[in-house]
Motif scaffolding. Structure first.
Motif, PDB file in Angstrom:
ATOM      1  N   UNK A 139     -12.616  20.776  25.773  1.00  0.00           N
ATOM      2  CA  UNK A 139     -11.295  20.579  26.502  1.00  0.00           C
ATOM      3  C   UNK A 139     -11.230  21.766  27.346  1.00  0.00           C
ATOM      4  N   UNK A 140     -10.970  21.467  28.790  1.00  0.00           N
ATOM      5  CA  UNK A 140     -10.685  22.558  29.790  1.00  0.00           C
ATOM      6  C   UNK A 140      -9.324  22.975  29.750  1.00  0.00           C
ATOM      7  N   UNK A 141      -8.887  23.964  29.339  1.00  0.00           N
ATOM      8  CA  UNK A 141      -7.598  24.403  29.054  1.00  0.00           C
ATOM      9  C   UNK A 141      -6.966  25.050  30.511  1.00  0.00           C
ATOM     10  N   UNK A 142      -7.877  25.006  31.452  1.00  0.00           N
ATOM     11  CA  UNK A 142      -7.552  25.619  32.887  1.00  0.00           C
ATOM     12  C   UNK A 142      -6.947  24.511  33.469  1.00  0.00           C
ATOM     13  N   UNK A 143      -7.002  23.161  33.143  1.00  0.00           N
ATOM     14  CA  UNK A 143      -6.537  21.942  33.817  1.00  0.00           C
ATOM     15  C   UNK A 143      -5.004  21.990  33.587  1.00  0.00           C
ATOM     16  N   UNK A 144      -4.166  21.259  34.137  1.00  0.00           N
ATOM     17  CA  UNK A 144      -2.483  21.222  34.059  1.00  0.00           C
ATOM     18  C   UNK A 144      -2.453  20.668  32.574  1.00  0.00           C
ATOM     19  N   UNK A 145      -1.225  21.289  31.954  1.00  0.00           N
ATOM     20  CA  UNK A 145      -1.169  20.834  30.500  1.00  0.00           C
ATOM     21  C   UNK A 145      -0.836  19.397  30.356  1.00  0.00           C
ATOM     22  N   UNK A 146      -0.242  18.949  31.368  1.00  0.00           N
ATOM     23  CA  UNK A 146       0.282  17.537  31.052  1.00  0.00           C
ATOM     24  C   UNK A 146      -0.951  16.530  31.249  1.00  0.00           C
ATOM     25  N   UNK A 147      -2.054  17.017  31.522  1.00  0.00           N
ATOM     26  CA  UNK A 147      -3.333  16.320  31.657  1.00  0.00           C
ATOM     27  C   UNK A 147      -4.024  16.303  30.427  1.00  0.00           C
ATOM     28  N   UNK A 148      -3.944  17.096  29.733  1.00  0.00           N
ATOM     29  CA  UNK A 148      -4.617  17.551  28.443  1.00  0.00           C
ATOM     30  C   UNK A 148      -4.393  16.733  27.347  1.00  0.00           C
ATOM     31  N   UNK A 149      -5.498  15.813  26.988  1.00  0.00           N
ATOM     32  CA  UNK A 149      -5.050  15.002  25.730  1.00  0.00           C
ATOM     33  C   UNK A 149      -4.831  15.922  24.441  1.00  0.00           C
ATOM     34  N   UNK A 150      -4.114  15.238  23.295  1.00  0.00           N
ATOM     35  CA  UNK A 150      -3.814  16.002  22.267  1.00  0.00           C
ATOM     36  C   UNK A 150      -4.655  15.541  21.088  1.00  0.00           C
TER      37      UNK A 150
END
Length: 442
Positions: free
Chosen positions: A120-131
């Motif tokens: 998971x690329x945590x540099x992407x916007x928070x709201x685009x990251x799956x949980x």
């Protein structure tokens, strides 16, 4: 080498509530990363093709009940988040490995094991990251691994395993056993935060090394990972040793083994007598609150406690002393203390610094590292028995340590024979000595 063959976005099979949910302070104090675990299964023949279909279909159906995992987080002020239940879905990956499972040895959480959980690329916007991310990997030998990452902010260990158990149940064609209780209002207080009733040292800056390198240098030290094993006989010997001369309620196997790990780490790290050292222990608060949380509460309901001692006292006194420090720290986690901890967190306008206790990526540093430890017990958790239709796993455990010095787990063996498994990350300079002391001092 792991080769990705496909990626699927899996959304709930039926319409789910579309709303933005506030999160409790239990959730807010957790780091914004996914908790990585792996499940290994013996060869399942020619059914791998159908296995990915089984996982995809059953995941879609279980997300109808556990729909927060299909949502996304949105940042708000103070390092806090809100959960948007928008059915954006979880990610399911299909992969193959050129290796055999036997090539992975004892399944210690190495970078090779880490490849079995989706990155998971945590540099992407928070709201685009799956949980929730899942990867089914087929090995050359025919065995498979399910690697899973679940957001720390959405679920603690108890809740994550509740989800996995229900998912496996649905995959086998059975009905849901315990529906998740999703209402976090039980923790939300509309009144202004009250002043905490206790000093919460578990959130204070951990001890530093006397006369040693600074924290930044310590975090840059090379680490290594071991998968240590204690037989039933060794565990019982430690428990007997911890209880020598103790007249109260006997110390548990966890209290004895955790105390032994603490002492061995101090000795292996060659701490000075006056060196202060903490260990971080996570306590499930579900049944400590009054009234207890509803059955199936889904979210975070665990808080840290931090037994503290001078290294000299730990090493000069019997094992029972280390066990007593752990017990005292856990027993103070009463309803009043837990609610005070919630007030403590609510009173802080910015919770970012408390997330640093979990992640080395945070600039302020982490709790772990010499002279401290994190000893997480999975002993009371239902970590085994995830049968998705092709039998139960033969190994389940953490997938990554992220180079976190001093991080460890205590797991019961999947064979239910009374033995323990202890995955541990420690600086390379100290691991050999620790390994010798762990067995030599029993």
């Amino acid at each position: 080498m792991v080769i990705l063959k496909g990626c699927y976005t899996v959304k709930p099979a039926e319409p789910t509530p579309n709303n933005r949910l506030p999160l409790s302070e239990f959730d807010q104090a957790k780091p914004f990363i996914l908790s990585p675990t792996v499940y290994f299964y013996r060869p399942i023949g020619n059914s791998v093709a159908s296995a990915i279909d089984t996982l995809r279909d059953s995941l879609s159906r279980v997300l109808v009940h556990f729909y927060p995992l299909a949502g996304r987080l949105y940042s708000i002020d103070g390092g806090r988040f809100e959960l948007q239940c928008n059915a954006m879905g979880a990610l399911l990956f299909e992969a193959e490995s050129e290796s055999k499972m036997d090539d992975l040895g004892d399944f210690r959480p190495t970078p090779e094991i880490g490849e079995l959980v989706p990155h998971v690329d945590h540099s992407t916007p928070v709201h685009e990251i799956p949980l929730l991310v899942v990867q089914l990997t087929r090995f050359r030998c025919g065995g498979v691994c399910i690697g899973m990452g679940i957001s720390y902010i959405i679920a603690d260990g108890q809740s994550a395993l509740h989800f996995v158990g229900e998912w496996a149940r649905i995959a086998r064609g059975e009905k849901l056993d315990t529906a998740p209780f999703l209402d976090r209002e039980v923790f939300l207080d509309q009144n202004p935060p009250a002043a905490p009733s206790f000093d919460h040292e578990e959130y204070s800056t951990p001890p530093s090394l006397i006369g040693g390198t600074d924290e930044k240098e310590q975090r840059e030290m090379e680490t290594t990972v071991a998968m240590l094993k204690l037989s039933k006989d060794q565990v019982e010997k430690l428990k007997k040793k911890a209880n020598e001369g103790h007249n109260g309620r006997p110390y548990s196997r966890y209290e004895a083994v955790a105390g032994h790990i603490w002492r061995c780490a101090c000795k292996a790290r060659r701490h000075e007598s006056d060196q202060m050292t903490k260990i971080r222990v996570t306590v499930d608060c579900r049944n400590r609150l009054q009234p207890p949380l509803p059955k199936g509460y889904f979210g975070n309901a665990s808080l840290p406690t931090t037994p503290t001692s001078r290294a000299g006292e730990l090493l000069s006194k019997p094992l029972g002393y280390a066990s007593s420090r752990i017990r005292e720290a856990v027993e103070k986690m009463t309803d009043e203390y837990i609610r005070s901890a919630i007030d403590f967190l609510r009173c802080h306008p910015d919770l970012s610094k408390f997330k640093t206790f979990h992640s080395l990526r945070c600039p302020q540093g982490a709790f772990f590292g010499n002279p401290n430890l994190d000893i997480t017990s999975w002993m009371g958790l239902p970590i085994y028995g995830a049968d998705f239709g092709w039998g139960k796993e033969f190994h389940m455990g953490p997938a990554k340590f992220l180079g976190v010095d001093g991080k460890s787990f205590i797991l019961q063996s999947p064979h239910a024979d009374g033995s323990f498994i202890v995955p541990l990350c420690l600086q390379v300079d100290f691991m050999e000595a620790f390994n010798e002391l762990l067995y030599q001092d029993i």
